[in-house]
Design an enzyme around this catalytic site. Structure first.
Site, PDB file in Angstrom:
ATOM      1  N   THR A  38     107.816  59.680  36.463  1.00 10.52           N
ATOM      2  CA  THR A  38     107.311  58.931  37.618  1.00 10.52           C
ATOM      3  C   THR A  38     105.810  58.698  37.517  1.00 10.52           C
ATOM      4  O   THR A  38     105.288  57.785  38.140  1.00 10.52           O
ATOM      5  CB  THR A  38     107.599  59.702  38.923  1.00 10.52           C
ATOM      6  OG1 THR A  38     107.239  61.070  38.703  1.00 10.52           O
ATOM      7  CG2 THR A  38     109.057  59.628  39.310  1.00 10.52           C
ATOM      8  N   GLY A 124     105.381  71.697  20.953  1.00 12.12           N
ATOM      9  CA  GLY A 124     106.613  70.904  20.871  1.00 12.12           C
ATOM     10  C   GLY A 124     107.672  71.345  21.870  1.00 12.12           C
ATOM     11  O   GLY A 124     108.826  70.940  21.781  1.00 12.12           O
ATOM     12  N   ALA A 125     107.294  72.193  22.833  1.00 10.22           N
ATOM     13  CA  ALA A 125     108.277  72.686  23.793  1.00 10.22           C
ATOM     14  C   ALA A 125     108.223  71.895  25.096  1.00 10.22           C
ATOM     15  O   ALA A 125     108.921  72.203  26.052  1.00 10.22           O
ATOM     16  CB  ALA A 125     108.035  74.172  24.073  1.00 10.22           C
ATOM     17  N   GLY A 126     107.356  70.890  25.140  1.00 14.69           N
ATOM     18  CA  GLY A 126     107.246  70.085  26.354  1.00 14.69           C
ATOM     19  C   GLY A 126     106.476  70.805  27.455  1.00 14.69           C
ATOM     20  O   GLY A 126     106.648  70.510  28.630  1.00 14.69           O
ATOM     21  N   LEU A 127     105.624  71.764  27.069  1.00 10.41           N
ATOM     22  CA  LEU A 127     104.834  72.489  28.075  1.00 10.41           C
ATOM     23  C   LEU A 127     103.365  72.068  28.022  1.00 10.41           C
ATOM     24  O   LEU A 127     102.481  72.772  28.500  1.00 10.41           O
ATOM     25  CB  LEU A 127     104.974  74.003  27.865  1.00 10.41           C
ATOM     26  CG  LEU A 127     106.413  74.529  27.970  1.00 10.41           C
ATOM     27  CD1 LEU A 127     106.472  76.027  27.670  1.00 10.41           C
ATOM     28  CD2 LEU A 127     106.994  74.258  29.358  1.00 10.41           C
ATOM     29  N   SER A 128     103.135  70.910  27.421  1.00  9.25           N
ATOM     30  CA  SER A 128     101.798  70.283  27.427  1.00  9.25           C
ATOM     31  C   SER A 128     100.734  71.061  26.674  1.00  9.25           C
ATOM     32  O   SER A 128      99.620  71.242  27.162  1.00  9.25           O
ATOM     33  CB  SER A 128     101.313  70.044  28.849  1.00  9.25           C
ATOM     34  OG  SER A 128     102.072  69.054  29.415  1.00  9.25           O
ATOM     35  N   SER A 129     101.083  71.482  25.462  1.00 12.10           N
ATOM     36  CA  SER A 129     100.058  72.101  24.621  1.00 12.10           C
ATOM     37  C   SER A 129      98.940  71.094  24.350  1.00 12.10           C
ATOM     38  O   SER A 129      97.772  71.463  24.247  1.00 12.10           O
ATOM     39  CB  SER A 129     100.664  72.594  23.314  1.00 12.10           C
ATOM     40  OG  SER A 129     101.353  71.545  22.677  1.00 12.10           O
ATOM     41  N   GLU A 162      94.232  60.619  24.957  1.00 12.96           N
ATOM     42  CA  GLU A 162      95.602  60.642  24.437  1.00 12.96           C
ATOM     43  C   GLU A 162      96.167  59.225  24.333  1.00 12.96           C
ATOM     44  O   GLU A 162      96.859  58.884  23.377  1.00 12.96           O
ATOM     45  CB  GLU A 162      96.495  61.528  25.324  1.00 12.96           C
ATOM     46  CG  GLU A 162      97.851  61.717  24.720  1.00 12.96           C
ATOM     47  CD  GLU A 162      98.459  63.089  24.933  1.00 12.96           C
ATOM     48  OE1 GLU A 162      97.761  63.984  25.425  1.00 12.96           O
ATOM     49  OE2 GLU A 162      99.641  63.241  24.598  1.00 12.96           O
ATOM     50  N   ASP A 174     100.038  65.756  33.139  1.00 17.24           N
ATOM     51  CA  ASP A 174      99.785  66.992  32.393  1.00 17.24           C
ATOM     52  C   ASP A 174      98.306  67.374  32.440  1.00 17.24           C
ATOM     53  O   ASP A 174      97.951  68.527  32.685  1.00 17.24           O
ATOM     54  CB  ASP A 174     100.225  66.831  30.932  1.00 17.24           C
ATOM     55  CG  ASP A 174     101.666  66.396  30.807  1.00 17.24           C
ATOM     56  OD1 ASP A 174     102.402  66.478  31.806  1.00 17.24           O
ATOM     57  OD2 ASP A 174     102.062  65.957  29.711  1.00 17.24           O
TER      58      ASP A 174
HETATM   59  C1  GLA Z   1     105.277  63.756  29.259  1.00 14.43           C
HETATM   60  C2  GLA Z   1     104.008  62.973  29.616  1.00 14.43           C
HETATM   61  C3  GLA Z   1     103.769  62.950  31.120  1.00 14.43           C
HETATM   62  C4  GLA Z   1     105.035  62.537  31.882  1.00 14.43           C
HETATM   63  C5  GLA Z   1     106.252  63.322  31.386  1.00 14.43           C
HETATM   64  C6  GLA Z   1     107.525  62.840  31.995  1.00 14.43           C
HETATM   65  O1  GLA Z   1     105.077  65.104  29.560  1.00 14.43           O
HETATM   66  O2  GLA Z   1     102.881  63.547  28.980  1.00 14.43           O
HETATM   67  O3  GLA Z   1     102.688  62.097  31.418  1.00 14.43           O
HETATM   68  O4  GLA Z   1     105.240  61.160  31.776  1.00 14.43           O
HETATM   69  O5  GLA Z   1     106.385  63.246  29.981  1.00 14.43           O
HETATM   70  O6  GLA Z   1     107.543  63.102  33.353  1.00 14.43           O
END
Ligand code: GLA
Length: 387
Positions: A38, A124-129, A162, A174
């Site tokens: 979103t 790479g775990a989707g935790l915003s490293s 980024e 993030d």
């Molecule tokens: C990644 C992106 C975020 C967001 C999510 C999905 O984490 O970095 O900006 O778009 O995907 O919600």
């Protein structure tokens, strides 16, 4: 306590490597409770910053070089500040370089510096490293000329790095929560105005983050395709109401009135985003009221929508969500982050959390043959200078 320890160890290592005393900065990773895909639609998100952080130690140099080192990431990088690459070089230092390059473009006179990075956010775990590395680097680089930049602006610089330097078209979520997160709270963010409010996470709940240990190659390409599909949706809705600037502006009534005139895929993507925005606002209210049944139901609906309409889940994420169902103390769970692998987030009662972690991993292994990592997290404070 933990941060003091990390700071001290990193400073000792820095002195050994570079022979001077550094300042140390920290920025956390995040988990998103609800509000997925979103942010780049000008919508609402409800993430929390968690206890994994990236630490950057920095001290000035007398020349105009930027040295970027790390004990755990490969490669030692050296750049001339006046000849920074224009685009990514394809290594982890891109996140630092991107921030340096955006800061310079905005008129910050950076001097030469040595940087030592210690990252504990799982990669790479989707935790915003990546956001954690960008934000901690930005604070470190800004300290060189004693610049005081408000944290929401730091978040925007990092996102720009980024988007423009690394080349990933991510939204602001993030970087924003890495900067602004608060212990014990989710952060409800309006990604258009950047107005935000903290939503207390009821005491006695643990954020149990379950890592599927897979990351499918599809992720980056599919992310950009989803963005384009949303843009196609906006163009279509503009025909019916020229005031529409983003899917955020499309009401459910409008979706219901015109949805069947959209190509099927675009309709599915738009339906997810428009309803996910409502779910996010609803979940923030329910969380504040301590209505965990409602929060759980909304997280469940969010996952189904991401799986069936936005189509960014995968077999492993679905198996991990499934594995949590019915376990004692489980209040709600869903995939979190961009998708195609990475983690699920689960709200679990503290007294059940250890047992939940064990059992969810057993069930997941049984379903997929993969050994998961499970992290018991709390919402922690956002980025800060440690010295
Ligand atoms: C990644 C992106 C975020 C967001 C999510 C999905 O984490 O970095 O900006 O778009 O995907 O919600």
């Amino acid at each position: 306590m933990k941060n003091d320890l990390e700071k001290a160890q990193l400073a000792v290592l820095f002195e050994k490597l570079f022979g001077s005393t550094p300042r140390v900065f920290r920025a956390p990773g995040r988990v998103n409770l609800i509000g997925e895909h979103t942010d780049y639609n000008d919508g609402f998100v409800l993430p929390a910053s968690v206890g994994f952080s990236t630490y950057v130690a920095i001290a000035p140099r007398s020349d105009r070089k930027l040295l970027i080192h790390s004990e755990e990431f490969p490669g030692k990088f050296e750049f001339e500040l006046d000849r920074l690459p224009e685009k990514r070089v394809g290594a982890w230092c891109d996140y630092v370089l991107g921030v340096a390059s955006v800061l310079r473009r905005r008129g910050h006179e950076l001097g030469g510096a040595n940087l030592l990075v210690h990252g504990e956010v799982p990669i790479g775990a989707g935790l915003s490293s990546s956001a954690a590395l960008e934000v901690s680097s930005a604070l470190a680089l800004l300290s060189l000329d004693e610049s005081h930049m408000p944290l929401p602006e730091v978040a925007q610089i990092c996102r720009e790095a980024e988007n423009l330097f690394v080349g990933a078209r991510v939204g602001i979520m993030d970087q924003f929560v890495s900067c602004m997160g608060r212990a014990g709270h989710g952060l409800l963010l309006d990604c258009r105005s950047l107005e935000f409010q903290f939503v207390p996470i009821p005491a006695g709940l643990v954020l149990v983050v379950c890592n599927t240990m897979v990351k499918h190659d599809l992720a980056t390409g599919a992310y950009n395709t989803r963005r384009e599909e949303c843009e196609a949706g906006v163009r279509a809705f503009c025909k019916w109401d020229p005031a529409i600037r983003a899917l955020r502006d499309v009401s459910v009534e409008m979706l219901e009135a015109h949805g069947d005139q959209l190509p099927a895929t675009i309709r599915k993507r738009c339906t997810h985003v428009i309803r996910e925005n409502l779910r996010t606002l609803d979940a923030a209210r329910a969380l504040a009221d301590g209505d965990l049944d409602r929060v759980g139901k909304l997280m469940h609906d969010s996952h189904e929508s991401l799986r069936d309409l936005y189509q960014v889940s995968c077999r492993e994420l679905d198996a991990m969500v499934e594995a949590a169902q019915g376990l004692p103390g489980f209040c709600g769970g869903r995939m979190t982050g961009g998708g195609f692998g990475g983690c699920t987030v689960n709200l679990v009662r503290a007294e059940n959390a250890e047992d939940f972690a064990k059992r969810v991993a057993e069930r997941y292994r049984h379903a997929t043959g993969i050994g998961a990592q499970v992290y018991l997290c709390a919402a922690e404070d956002g980025a800060q200078a440690l010295s």
